[in-house]
Design a protein around this motif. Structure first.
Motif, PDB file in Angstrom:
ATOM      1  N   ILE A 114       0.798  -1.120  -0.053  1.00 65.28           N
ATOM      2  CA  ILE A 114      -0.012   0.060   0.282  1.00 65.28           C
ATOM      3  C   ILE A 114       0.929   1.296   0.106  1.00 65.28           C
ATOM      4  O   ILE A 114       0.641   2.257  -0.695  1.00 65.28           O
ATOM      5  CB  ILE A 114      -1.000  -0.028   1.292  1.00 65.28           C
ATOM      6  CG1 ILE A 114      -1.898  -1.017   0.963  1.00 65.28           C
ATOM      7  CG2 ILE A 114      -1.500   1.380   1.381  1.00 65.28           C
ATOM      8  CD1 ILE A 114      -2.931  -1.371   2.277  1.00 65.28           C
ATOM      9  N   ALA A 151       2.303   1.594  -3.290  1.00 66.33           N
ATOM     10  CA  ALA A 151       1.218   2.270  -4.460  1.00 66.33           C
ATOM     11  C   ALA A 151       0.931   3.782  -4.228  1.00 66.33           C
ATOM     12  O   ALA A 151       0.927   4.459  -5.174  1.00 66.33           O
ATOM     13  CB  ALA A 151      -0.008   1.521  -4.511  1.00 66.33           C
ATOM     14  N   ILE A 152       0.920   4.216  -2.870  1.00 61.22           N
ATOM     15  CA  ILE A 152       0.804   5.595  -2.666  1.00 61.22           C
ATOM     16  C   ILE A 152       1.881   6.451  -2.892  1.00 61.22           C
ATOM     17  O   ILE A 152       1.564   7.493  -3.292  1.00 61.22           O
ATOM     18  CB  ILE A 152       0.181   5.776  -1.046  1.00 61.22           C
ATOM     19  CG1 ILE A 152      -1.078   5.121  -0.930  1.00 61.22           C
ATOM     20  CG2 ILE A 152       0.157   7.178  -0.666  1.00 61.22           C
ATOM     21  CD1 ILE A 152      -1.716   5.237   0.389  1.00 61.22           C
ATOM     22  N   LEU A 180      -0.999   6.449  -6.443  1.00 61.69           N
ATOM     23  CA  LEU A 180      -2.161   5.830  -6.426  1.00 61.69           C
ATOM     24  C   LEU A 180      -2.922   6.337  -5.201  1.00 61.69           C
ATOM     25  O   LEU A 180      -2.357   6.007  -3.990  1.00 61.69           O
ATOM     26  CB  LEU A 180      -2.220   4.271  -6.654  1.00 61.69           C
ATOM     27  CG  LEU A 180      -1.439   3.779  -7.985  1.00 61.69           C
ATOM     28  CD1 LEU A 180      -1.374   2.389  -7.948  1.00 61.69           C
ATOM     29  CD2 LEU A 180      -2.578   4.459  -9.099  1.00 61.69           C
ATOM     30  N   ASN A 181      -3.990   6.924  -4.913  1.00 58.28           N
ATOM     31  CA  ASN A 181      -4.621   7.332  -3.726  1.00 58.28           C
ATOM     32  C   ASN A 181      -6.045   6.927  -3.369  1.00 58.28           C
ATOM     33  O   ASN A 181      -6.661   7.319  -2.332  1.00 58.28           O
ATOM     34  CB  ASN A 181      -4.651   9.009  -3.811  1.00 58.28           C
ATOM     35  CG  ASN A 181      -3.070   9.518  -3.970  1.00 58.28           C
ATOM     36  OD1 ASN A 181      -3.100  10.097  -4.943  1.00 58.28           O
ATOM     37  ND2 ASN A 181      -2.293   9.437  -2.728  1.00 58.28           N
ATOM     38  N   ILE A 226      -5.518   1.195  -5.564  1.00 59.76           N
ATOM     39  CA  ILE A 226      -4.669   0.595  -4.670  1.00 59.76           C
ATOM     40  C   ILE A 226      -4.803  -0.869  -4.745  1.00 59.76           C
ATOM     41  O   ILE A 226      -3.832  -1.918  -4.689  1.00 59.76           O
ATOM     42  CB  ILE A 226      -4.558   1.249  -3.355  1.00 59.76           C
ATOM     43  CG1 ILE A 226      -4.049   2.425  -3.052  1.00 59.76           C
ATOM     44  CG2 ILE A 226      -3.799   0.299  -2.336  1.00 59.76           C
ATOM     45  CD1 ILE A 226      -4.605   3.292  -1.949  1.00 59.76           C
ATOM     46  N   THR A 227      -6.046  -1.242  -4.764  1.00 56.69           N
ATOM     47  CA  THR A 227      -6.349  -2.886  -5.061  1.00 56.69           C
ATOM     48  C   THR A 227      -5.814  -3.389  -6.131  1.00 56.69           C
ATOM     49  O   THR A 227      -5.349  -4.630  -6.053  1.00 56.69           O
ATOM     50  CB  THR A 227      -8.128  -2.828  -5.016  1.00 56.69           C
ATOM     51  OG1 THR A 227      -8.587  -2.372  -3.989  1.00 56.69           O
ATOM     52  CG2 THR A 227      -8.434  -4.166  -5.185  1.00 56.69           C
ATOM     53  N   ASP A 268      -3.253  -2.257  -8.032  1.00 59.96           N
ATOM     54  CA  ASP A 268      -1.784  -2.379  -7.898  1.00 59.96           C
ATOM     55  C   ASP A 268      -1.058  -3.495  -6.668  1.00 59.96           C
ATOM     56  O   ASP A 268      -0.389  -4.148  -7.344  1.00 59.96           O
ATOM     57  CB  ASP A 268      -1.515  -0.947  -7.521  1.00 59.96           C
ATOM     58  CG  ASP A 268       0.261  -1.130  -7.406  1.00 59.96           C
ATOM     59  OD1 ASP A 268       0.764  -0.930  -8.514  1.00 59.96           O
ATOM     60  OD2 ASP A 268       0.683  -0.804  -6.474  1.00 59.96           O
ATOM     61  N   THR A 269      -1.890  -3.677  -5.764  1.00 55.03           N
ATOM     62  CA  THR A 269      -1.479  -4.570  -4.625  1.00 55.03           C
ATOM     63  C   THR A 269      -1.885  -5.726  -4.956  1.00 55.03           C
ATOM     64  O   THR A 269      -1.220  -7.092  -4.193  1.00 55.03           O
ATOM     65  CB  THR A 269      -1.845  -4.024  -3.220  1.00 55.03           C
ATOM     66  OG1 THR A 269      -3.147  -3.987  -2.980  1.00 55.03           O
ATOM     67  CG2 THR A 269      -1.090  -2.625  -3.075  1.00 55.03           C
ATOM     68  N   LEU A 315      -7.519  -4.773   2.362  1.00 52.93           N
ATOM     69  CA  LEU A 315      -6.943  -3.659   1.970  1.00 52.93           C
ATOM     70  C   LEU A 315      -7.697  -2.420   3.155  1.00 52.93           C
ATOM     71  O   LEU A 315      -6.966  -1.739   3.390  1.00 52.93           O
ATOM     72  CB  LEU A 315      -7.433  -3.197   0.599  1.00 52.93           C
ATOM     73  CG  LEU A 315      -6.797  -1.618   0.121  1.00 52.93           C
ATOM     74  CD1 LEU A 315      -5.465  -1.726   0.348  1.00 52.93           C
ATOM     75  CD2 LEU A 315      -7.515  -1.464  -1.464  1.00 52.93           C
TER      76      LEU A 315
END
Length: 222
Positions: A102, A105-106, A110-111, A116-117, A119-120, A127
Motif C-alpha cells: 500500500i 502504491a501511494i 495511487l490514492n 490501490i487494490t 496495484d497490490t 485493504l
C-alpha cells in the motif's frame, strides 16, 4: 549485505518517529571520517540528497512480467511483547506485506481504493483493514471525496512521507534479487539532474557512500 542501506533508512525513520528510548541510546559512527553517522539518501548519479518530490516514476521493462501472487498466511508482523524493539514501528509496516505494498502504491501516486487494490492485489477486506491501521498510526490520512457511500483519498502524512527512503532502498534490493530478467517494473528518475535514480546512502558529514564495514554501533549511557 545489500539490505544494509534499507536497515539504515529504517533506523533513521525510527530515530525520528519511534517512541522507545533504546532507539536513542544507540550511536552510529562512520569510521571513515570519524563523525557520528547521519545517513542521507543521495542520487547515485549526481551524489546529491533528494526528497520524494524530486523523483518521477515511469513503467519499466519488467512491468507485468512478474504478477503478484501472495499467500494469505504469514502476511502480517505483530509484536507479542511490550518490550522495546529497535525497529518496532517501521518493521510493523514493512513486515506486513500488504501495508508495504500500500505504501509503495501511494508513493507512486495511487490514492484511491480501486487503484490501490489493482496495484497490490489485496482483497477488499484486507485493504480496508490495512488502510485503517495506517491511518490510525498517522502514516496516512484519509480525505473524503464522495458521500453516500463515503469514499476516501489516501495521502501521506509527514510521518508517512519520511518512509519513502525505506521503500526506495528495499525496491532497489528487490529489483536486484527478485526482478524480471527484462529489467525492473518501475524506473525512477532524479528530476534535479535528469538521470536515472539509483539511490545510495551517504554520510551526512563527509558525503561518502556508507558500507557496513565503515559503520560501528555503540550504546550511550543514560
Amino acid at each position: 549485505m545489500d539490505l544494509f542501506p534499507t536497515v539504515l533508512t529504517l533506523y533513521v525513520w525510527e530515530r525520528k518517529w519511534g517512541t522507545a528510548d533504546m532507539r536513542r541510546n544507540l550511536e552510529l559512527r562512520h569510521e571513515s571520517c570519524g563523525a557520528v553517522l547521519k545517513p542521507v539518501p543521495v542520487c547515485g548519479a549526481c551524489k546529491q540528497s533528494f526528497g520524494l518530490d524530486e523523483v518521477s516514476f515511469v513503467e519499466g521493462p519488467g512491468i507485468g512480467l512478474m504478477p503478484a501472487s501472495y499467500s494469505r498466511r504469514r502476511n502480517q508482523v505483530s509484536f507479542q511483547s511490550d518490550q522495546p524493539s529497535l525497529l518496532r514501528g517501521s518493521v510493523e509496516i514493512l513486515g506486513d506485506r500488504w501495508s508495504a505494498l500500500i505504501m509503495r502504491a501511494i508513493f507512486t501516486g495511487l490514492n484511491r481504493f480501486d487503484g490501490i487494490t489493482a496495484d497490490t492485489g489485496a482483497a477488499p477486506a484486507i485493504l480496508s483493514d490495512r488502510l485503517k491501521t495506517l491511518v490510525e498510526s498517522e502514516v496516512l490520512k484519509s480525505v473524503p471525496y464522495q458521500q453516500n457511500p463515503v469514499r476516501n483519498d489516501y495521502f501521506l502524512t509527514k510521518k508517512g512521507f519520511d518512509y519513502y527512503s525505506v521503500i526506495m532502498m528495499l525496491m532497489l534490493w528487490g529489483d536486484k534479487y527478485y526482478g524480471a530478467a527484462e529489467g525492473p517494473p518501475v524506473l525512477l528518475t532524479h528530476t534535479t539532474c535528469a538521470q536515472r535514480l539509483i539511490p545510495e546512502i551517504a554520510c551526512g558529514h563527509c558525503k561518502e557512500t556508507v558500507c557496513p564495514q565503515s559503520v560501528t554501533i555503540t550504546g550511550l549511557k543514560n
